[in-house]
Design a protein around this motif. Structure first.
Motif, PDB file in Angstrom:
ATOM      1  N   ARG A 196       0.849  -1.189   0.000  1.00 39.42           N
ATOM      2  CA  ARG A 196       0.000   0.000   0.000  1.00 39.42           C
ATOM      3  C   ARG A 196       0.884   1.240   0.000  1.00 39.42           C
ATOM      4  O   ARG A 196       1.859   1.305   0.752  1.00 39.42           O
ATOM      5  CB  ARG A 196      -0.869   0.040   1.250  1.00 39.42           C
ATOM      6  CG  ARG A 196      -2.028  -0.951   1.245  1.00 39.42           C
ATOM      7  CD  ARG A 196      -2.803  -0.749   2.538  1.00 39.42           C
ATOM      8  NE  ARG A 196      -3.902  -1.675   2.683  1.00 39.42           N
ATOM      9  CZ  ARG A 196      -4.425  -2.007   3.864  1.00 39.42           C
ATOM     10  NH1 ARG A 196      -3.916  -1.507   4.978  1.00 39.42           N
ATOM     11  NH2 ARG A 196      -5.440  -2.827   3.936  1.00 39.42           N
TER      12      ARG A 196
ATOM     13  N   LYS B  45      -1.190  -0.338  -4.381  1.00 41.93           N
ATOM     14  CA  LYS B  45      -2.529   0.007  -3.878  1.00 41.93           C
ATOM     15  C   LYS B  45      -2.429   1.400  -3.284  1.00 41.93           C
ATOM     16  O   LYS B  45      -1.692   1.618  -2.320  1.00 41.93           O
ATOM     17  CB  LYS B  45      -2.974  -0.991  -2.801  1.00 41.93           C
ATOM     18  CG  LYS B  45      -2.878  -2.443  -3.258  1.00 41.93           C
ATOM     19  CD  LYS B  45      -3.817  -2.700  -4.417  1.00 41.93           C
ATOM     20  CE  LYS B  45      -3.744  -4.143  -4.905  1.00 41.93           C
ATOM     21  NZ  LYS B  45      -4.365  -4.316  -6.221  1.00 41.93           N
TER      22      LYS B  45
ATOM     23  N   ALA C  63      -3.483   5.361  -1.955  1.00 38.11           N
ATOM     24  CA  ALA C  63      -4.293   6.479  -1.455  1.00 38.11           C
ATOM     25  C   ALA C  63      -3.531   7.750  -1.797  1.00 38.11           C
ATOM     26  O   ALA C  63      -2.340   7.856  -1.500  1.00 38.11           O
ATOM     27  CB  ALA C  63      -4.483   6.368   0.049  1.00 38.11           C
TER      28      ALA C  63
ATOM     29  N   TYR D  93     -12.081   2.599  10.408  1.00 37.55           N
ATOM     30  CA  TYR D  93     -11.830   1.672   9.340  1.00 37.55           C
ATOM     31  C   TYR D  93     -13.091   1.234   8.595  1.00 37.55           C
ATOM     32  O   TYR D  93     -13.038   0.834   7.454  1.00 37.55           O
ATOM     33  CB  TYR D  93     -11.104   0.454   9.901  1.00 37.55           C
ATOM     34  CG  TYR D  93      -9.680   0.425   9.430  1.00 37.55           C
ATOM     35  CD1 TYR D  93      -9.303   1.123   8.289  1.00 37.55           C
ATOM     36  CD2 TYR D  93      -8.718  -0.293  10.106  1.00 37.55           C
ATOM     37  CE1 TYR D  93      -8.004   1.096   7.834  1.00 37.55           C
ATOM     38  CE2 TYR D  93      -7.416  -0.328   9.665  1.00 37.55           C
ATOM     39  CZ  TYR D  93      -7.063   0.373   8.516  1.00 37.55           C
ATOM     40  OH  TYR D  93      -5.797   0.333   8.065  1.00 37.55           O
TER      41      TYR D  93
ATOM     42  N   ALA E 288     -10.055   1.240   3.185  1.00 32.90           N
ATOM     43  CA  ALA E 288      -8.984   0.248   2.993  1.00 32.90           C
ATOM     44  C   ALA E 288      -9.395  -0.823   1.985  1.00 32.90           C
ATOM     45  O   ALA E 288      -8.603  -1.213   1.117  1.00 32.90           O
ATOM     46  CB  ALA E 288      -8.627  -0.388   4.337  1.00 32.90           C
ATOM     47  N   GLU E 289     -10.657  -1.265   2.089  1.00 35.27           N
ATOM     48  CA  GLU E 289     -11.145  -2.295   1.152  1.00 35.27           C
ATOM     49  C   GLU E 289     -11.112  -1.764  -0.274  1.00 35.27           C
ATOM     50  O   GLU E 289     -10.746  -2.479  -1.209  1.00 35.27           O
ATOM     51  CB  GLU E 289     -12.580  -2.714   1.486  1.00 35.27           C
ATOM     52  CG  GLU E 289     -12.744  -3.499   2.782  1.00 35.27           C
ATOM     53  CD  GLU E 289     -12.648  -2.624   4.024  1.00 35.27           C
ATOM     54  OE1 GLU E 289     -12.559  -1.374   3.894  1.00 35.27           O
ATOM     55  OE2 GLU E 289     -12.633  -3.187   5.134  1.00 35.27           O
TER      56      GLU E 289
ATOM     57  N   ILE F 231      -9.188   0.507  -1.561  1.00 25.79           N
ATOM     58  CA  ILE F 231      -7.802   0.582  -2.053  1.00 25.79           C
ATOM     59  C   ILE F 231      -7.294  -0.815  -2.412  1.00 25.79           C
ATOM     60  O   ILE F 231      -6.749  -1.038  -3.496  1.00 25.79           O
ATOM     61  CB  ILE F 231      -6.890   1.204  -0.983  1.00 25.79           C
ATOM     62  CG1 ILE F 231      -7.287   2.653  -0.736  1.00 25.79           C
ATOM     63  CG2 ILE F 231      -5.433   1.119  -1.395  1.00 25.79           C
ATOM     64  CD1 ILE F 231      -6.591   3.265   0.457  1.00 25.79           C
ATOM     65  N   ASP F 232      -7.512  -1.747  -1.476  1.00 21.21           N
ATOM     66  CA  ASP F 232      -7.014  -3.108  -1.717  1.00 21.21           C
ATOM     67  C   ASP F 232      -7.694  -3.739  -2.932  1.00 21.21           C
ATOM     68  O   ASP F 232      -7.121  -4.608  -3.601  1.00 21.21           O
ATOM     69  CB  ASP F 232      -7.218  -3.983  -0.473  1.00 21.21           C
ATOM     70  CG  ASP F 232      -6.322  -3.527   0.671  1.00 21.21           C
ATOM     71  OD1 ASP F 232      -5.373  -2.759   0.403  1.00 21.21           O
ATOM     72  OD2 ASP F 232      -6.575  -3.914   1.829  1.00 21.21           O
TER      73      ASP F 232
ATOM     74  N   VAL G 114      -2.868   8.898   7.381  1.00 23.26           N
ATOM     75  CA  VAL G 114      -3.426   7.832   6.537  1.00 23.26           C
ATOM     76  C   VAL G 114      -2.382   6.730   6.336  1.00 23.26           C
ATOM     77  O   VAL G 114      -2.680   5.539   6.445  1.00 23.26           O
ATOM     78  CB  VAL G 114      -3.908   8.413   5.177  1.00 23.26           C
ATOM     79  CG1 VAL G 114      -4.274   7.300   4.205  1.00 23.26           C
ATOM     80  CG2 VAL G 114      -5.108   9.331   5.392  1.00 23.26           C
TER      81      VAL G 114
ATOM     82  N   LEU H 179      -2.990   2.909   7.482  1.00 22.50           N
ATOM     83  CA  LEU H 179      -3.023   1.867   6.449  1.00 22.50           C
ATOM     84  C   LEU H 179      -1.775   0.981   6.493  1.00 22.50           C
ATOM     85  O   LEU H 179      -1.641   0.067   5.692  1.00 22.50           O
ATOM     86  CB  LEU H 179      -3.113   2.501   5.052  1.00 22.50           C
ATOM     87  CG  LEU H 179      -4.402   3.227   4.668  1.00 22.50           C
ATOM     88  CD1 LEU H 179      -4.247   3.843   3.282  1.00 22.50           C
ATOM     89  CD2 LEU H 179      -5.601   2.282   4.697  1.00 22.50           C
ATOM     90  N   LYS H 180      -0.865   1.318   7.408  1.00 28.18           N
ATOM     91  CA  LYS H 180       0.426   0.631   7.458  1.00 28.18           C
ATOM     92  C   LYS H 180       1.065   0.611   6.069  1.00 28.18           C
ATOM     93  O   LYS H 180       1.527  -0.433   5.563  1.00 28.18           O
ATOM     94  CB  LYS H 180       0.279  -0.795   7.999  1.00 28.18           C
ATOM     95  CG  LYS H 180      -0.356  -0.830   9.372  1.00 28.18           C
ATOM     96  CD  LYS H 180      -0.017  -2.108  10.109  1.00 28.18           C
ATOM     97  CE  LYS H 180      -0.372  -2.080  11.580  1.00 28.18           C
ATOM     98  NZ  LYS H 180      -1.546  -1.291  11.963  1.00 28.18           N
ATOM     99  N   ALA H 181       1.082   1.765   5.457  1.00 33.75           N
ATOM    100  CA  ALA H 181       1.606   1.873   4.091  1.00 33.75           C
ATOM    101  C   ALA H 181       3.117   1.687   4.084  1.00 33.75           C
ATOM    102  O   ALA H 181       3.796   1.942   5.079  1.00 33.75           O
ATOM    103  CB  ALA H 181       1.248   3.246   3.523  1.00 33.75           C
TER     104      ALA H 181
END
Ligand code: ASP
Ligand code: MG
Length: 416
Positions: A3, A35, A37, A123, A128-129, A131-132, A166, A170-172
């Motif tokens: 992400r 993925k 944002a 969430y 998140a969904e 993006i994924d 963000v 999102l643990k990007a």
């Protein structure tokens, strides 16, 4: 699944042409499987325009409580426009995308309006969904909703903080801050043309640089990145996709193998110096003085106190911004008769120049090198302040550029 969070500031989305260019960058990365944002600022100049419109509508009399909630409604609109425009530009390139506003992603804030803080974002918004699932989320930066459901904004430059928040949630893998410069430099390249782009800079150094006036990132975003260990990269939005565009990584100190003693030279001209002569030298005087300053909202920076020649007297010197100095003088004049001081002098012909580097923690002689370099240019030092990773001096504002150049050379930062 990788992400990525990408952020584009005002100059990067200044007009439709620039927005289409941003869409090219995002589309290329989306096609490569990231993925994504994207956080966007308002088009450049837009927020300033909205701020003055709000001021004009409110007039002089409205108090903060009556003003700032509606101010937020107005100024947050700039980012809404850009998020829609970028989503459209991405669709035009065949990339699935949609805009997300603060309230839609439940970006909850606290501490009021105008400079709210991000609390959390929920969430269950589906972000998140989405993006994924391969849809690019185009998020309006700078905005959220307050506890009572009103639009709130995060303070000027707040889109950086949206991006880092963000990325943390999102643990990007990265938080790429695209801007109009290609990285963080050792100093202002307008003053030192052979300033160097840093490959890496630590959060701590970046915090000092940001708060000292290197306006690449909002200070709060750096704090947030440091607390959540979000790897942030500052890079150019003017490069084409595929161009060499390494930028500068802002990361933790441990990830920087070769620590420079000094990594940056910063300056700030918006400084004023207040000198109080003949304060009574007894317990409680400083407490009284700075309580007055705090009550006026004067943000005090350097402070020096020394015994005066006269028996039982002391002199106090402190610095703040020029605007704060006006306020400070106002209150101090009112309290002149209370023995707080005999004479006051306020000047704003001063500048603060600082050298910053985490390597300073373990190296001796930094102060010596700094003072010697200034001495060789015949620059007089007025006030000195130090922290673990910074030495600052207050000098005559006329010598700002000369000092910055001399220090940049003295600490071997010039590109050769
Ligand atoms: N548009 C807002 C500002 O100009 C927020 C941002 O760009 O970061 O301050
Ligand atoms: Mg900015």
């Amino acid at each position: 699944m990788a992400r990525s969070v990408l952020k584009f500031g005002g100059t990067s989305v200044a007009d439709l042409e620039r927005i289409l260019h941003v869409a090219d960058i995002v589309a290329a990365r989306a096609r490569a499987g990231e993925k994504i944002a994207v956080i966007v600022s308002a088009m450049s100049g837009e927020t300033n325009k909205l701020v003055s419109l709000s001021r004009g509508a409110a007039g002089e009399d409205l108090q903060d409580g009556d003003f700032s909630d509606e101010y937020d409604v107005v100024v947050a609109s700039g980012e809404q426009v850009t998020s829609g425009l970028l989503a459209l530009s991405l669709r035009r390139r065949g990339v699935r995308a949609r805009s997300w506003l603060g309230w839609q992603m439940k970006m909850m804030t606290r501490e009021g309006h105008g400079s709210a803080r991000i609390d959390r974002f929920d969430y269950d918004s589906g972000l998140a969904e989405a993006i994924d699932g391969g849809e690019v989320a185009v998020i309006a930066g700078f905005q959220g909703i307050s506890e009572n459901g009103r639009v709130a904004t995060l303070g000027r430059g707040g889109s950086d903080t949206t991006a880092v928040a963000v990325a943390a949630a999102l643990k990007a893998d990265c938080c790429d801050i695209y801007t109009d410069v290609d990285g963080v430099y050792t100093t202002d390249p307008r003053i030192v043309p052979n300033a160097k782009r840093l490959e890496k800079v630590s959060y701590e150094e970046m915090l000092e640089m940001a708060s000292l006036g290197a306006k690449v990132l909002q200070t709060r975003s750096v704090e947030l990145a440091m607390n959540h260990k979000v790897p942030v990269r500052v890079l150019s939005s003017f490069a084409a996709p595929g161009d060499d565009n390494p930028g500068t990584w802002v990361c933790s100190e441990e990830e920087i193998v070769e620590k420079q003693v000094v990594n940056g030279v910063t300056y700030s001209r918006d400084e004023a110096k207040i000198t109080l002569l003949g304060m009574e030298d007894k317990p409680g005087m400083s407490a009284r003085l700075f309580a007055l300053m705090a009550r006026e909202g004067v943000n005090v920076d350097m402070i020096v106190q020394a015994n005066a020649r006269g028996e039982g007297r002391a002199n106090m010197v402190f610095t703040c911004t020029s605007a704060d100095a006006m306020k400070a003088r106002g209150v101090l004049e009112k309290h002149r008769d209370e023995g707080l001081y005999e004479d006051i002098d306020v000047t704003s012909d001063v500048a603060k120049v600082s050298v910053i580097g985490v390597g300073m923690k373990s190296h001796a002689g930094v102060a010596e090198t700094m003072f010697d370099a200034l001495f060789k240019k015949n620059i007089n030092i007025d006030v000195i302040a130090t922290s673990e990773i910074k030495i600052s001096v207050l000098i005559d504002a006329d010598y700002t550029e000369l000092a910055v150049r001399a220090l940049h050379t003295a600490f071997d930062l010039d590109v050769t």
